[in-house]
Design an enzyme around this catalytic site. Structure first.
Site, PDB file in Angstrom:
ATOM      1  N   GLY A 114     -17.733 -10.153 -10.661  1.00  0.00           N
ATOM      2  CA  GLY A 114     -18.174  -9.503  -9.433  1.00  0.00           C
ATOM      3  C   GLY A 114     -19.179 -10.373  -8.710  1.00  0.00           C
ATOM      4  NE  ARG A 117     -28.916  -6.646  -3.241  1.00  0.00           N
ATOM      5  CZ  ARG A 117     -29.693  -6.876  -4.279  1.00  0.00           C
ATOM      6  NH1 ARG A 117     -30.299  -8.033  -4.384  1.00  0.00           N
ATOM      7  NH2 ARG A 117     -29.879  -5.970  -5.205  1.00  0.00           N
ATOM      8  CG  ASP A 227     -28.501  -1.253  -3.323  1.00  0.00           C
ATOM      9  OD1 ASP A 227     -28.058  -0.722  -2.280  1.00  0.00           O
ATOM     10  OD2 ASP A 227     -28.131  -2.370  -3.723  1.00  0.00           O
TER      11      ASP A 227
END
Length: 386
Positions: A114, A117, A227
């Protein structure tokens, strides 16, 4: 009614990278008029914000007094409600080593699990034991970047729960810091946008229970994730319902007497207080839990606009509904659960502990009814495919 896009469209046309400060405030300029109007209409509530912050902390202290900080206790007896497996190693305190990761691990540069940012996550293996792990390679451009990653390490050192990804090792070099962690299957987001994966309401209950259990533990440890989104929820494997919460790069230690403000996050999941650059608290995470629940049940994003500015405007207006046909067969308990979370005034949102006691997540009769409905639908599907 707010126009929403399907998640298939989101994945192709909308960036999920966190907002940079400049971009964030550029968007805020475009929604300033809406913001001012909303502030005028909610001024009386805002005056109470200081008291609300203290009140929100009461339940957490009570939870601590009752000694219910658990590493992975379950709260229901659903058929598929099997606890997520613990990490294949004991919880440990990690400090970044000033050494090469290659001395102790084989990092597969070709096998990427994966990214985001921060950089990329690769498969890796410990040379001494053969233990399969994941290496999160975070590019650091300066002292501030290194400080942020070390904050993530500090947060992960405090978290030991089956629904939270565990840290195994860390390495620091001139241009990056590498976090070696437990390795899991794939993003929950992948399941949402997979046309071949039919998530039922019962499946969503299983996912949301585990998310709330992980968040309850974090909040009991006075840590905010800040987040939460489907991309940061990993499924243990392709078929199982067990999940783990990942990416604590934006997590912050919550100190009620020190008012915390943040101006980062992923636009679709930002709580109104983040958009307003107001104080955040436990309930900021719970807003994101509400958005995730809405998405899993419908495949729709409640606040997504054509651009970030429109998305932020929709969030400030708290403009959402359950009128789309995707909610036609969803239980009233699920709809009420969402309505307890997607509330602009943060002190009115239910906590993670209260969410786990909500009938949608705790009512065995409801779960039995949904299970029977799921089996019935599966039988009909089998007949139609023969």
């Amino acid at each position: 009614m707010l126009k929403v896009k399907r998640l298939e469209e989101i994945s192709s046309c909308h960036s999920s990278n966190p907002l940079e400060k400049v971009a964030f405030f550029q968007c805020m300029e475009e929604v300033e008029k809406v913001k001012c109007f909303l502030e005028e209409n909610s001024g009386d509530l805002d005056l109470q914000s200081g008291d609300n912050e203290a009140e929100e902390n009461v339940w957490s202290n009570r939870a601590l007094d009752e000694r219910i900080i658990v590493k992975g206790g379950r709260t229901s007896a659903l058929t598929d409600d099997i606890p997520a497996p613990a990490a294949p190693f004991d919880h440990r305190m990690v400090m970044a080593k000033h050494a090469s990761v290659d001395n102790l691990y084989t990092v597969s540069k070709s096998e990427i699990l994966g990214g985001g940012r921060f950089g990329q996550v690769h498969k890796c293996e410990e040379k001494a034991t053969g233990l399969k792990l994941a290496a999160k390679i975070i590019k650091t451009r300066g002292a501030k970047d290194k400080e942020d990653v070390k904050n993530e390490i500090s947060v992960m050192n405090q978290l030991d729960h089956v629904n939270l990804i565990q840290l195994y090792d860390a390495f620091e070099s001139k241009h990056d810091i590498i976090l070696v962690m437990d390795v899991e299957g794939g993003e929950l987001f992948d399941r949402i946008i997979d046309e071949n994966c039919n998530l039922t309401e019962l499946d969503t209950i299983l996912f949301m229970k585990q998310i709330c259990e992980g968040i309850r533990y974090m909040h009991q440890m006075y840590i905010l994730h800040l987040d939460l989104k489907p991309e940061n929820i990993l499924c243990v494997n392709r078929d199982a319902k067990q999940i783990k919460i990942i990416d604590f790069g934006l997590a912050r230690r919550y100190k009620p007497r020190e008012k915390l403000k943040v101006n980062f996050g992923t636009p679709e999941f930002l709580a109104p207080e983040v958009v307003n650059y107001d104080f955040v608290s436990f309930s900021t995470d719970m807003w994101s839990v509400g958005v995730i629940t809405y998405m899993l049940l419908s495949g729709l994003s409640p606040f997504l606009g054509d651009n970030d500015a429109e998305t932020l405007t929709n969030i400030l207006a708290c403009r959402w509904d359950l009128e789309d046909e995707e909610f036609q067969d969803i239980s009233e308990e699920a709809k009420e659960f969402i309505s307890k979370l997607l509330i602009k005034e943060k002190s009115w949102r239910i906590s993670a502990s209260e969410a786990l006691k909500h009938p949608w997540l705790s009512d065995h009769k409801l779960h039995s009814r949904l299970s029977a409905q799921k089996n019935c639908n599966s039988g009909v599907l089998n007949l139609t495919t023969k």
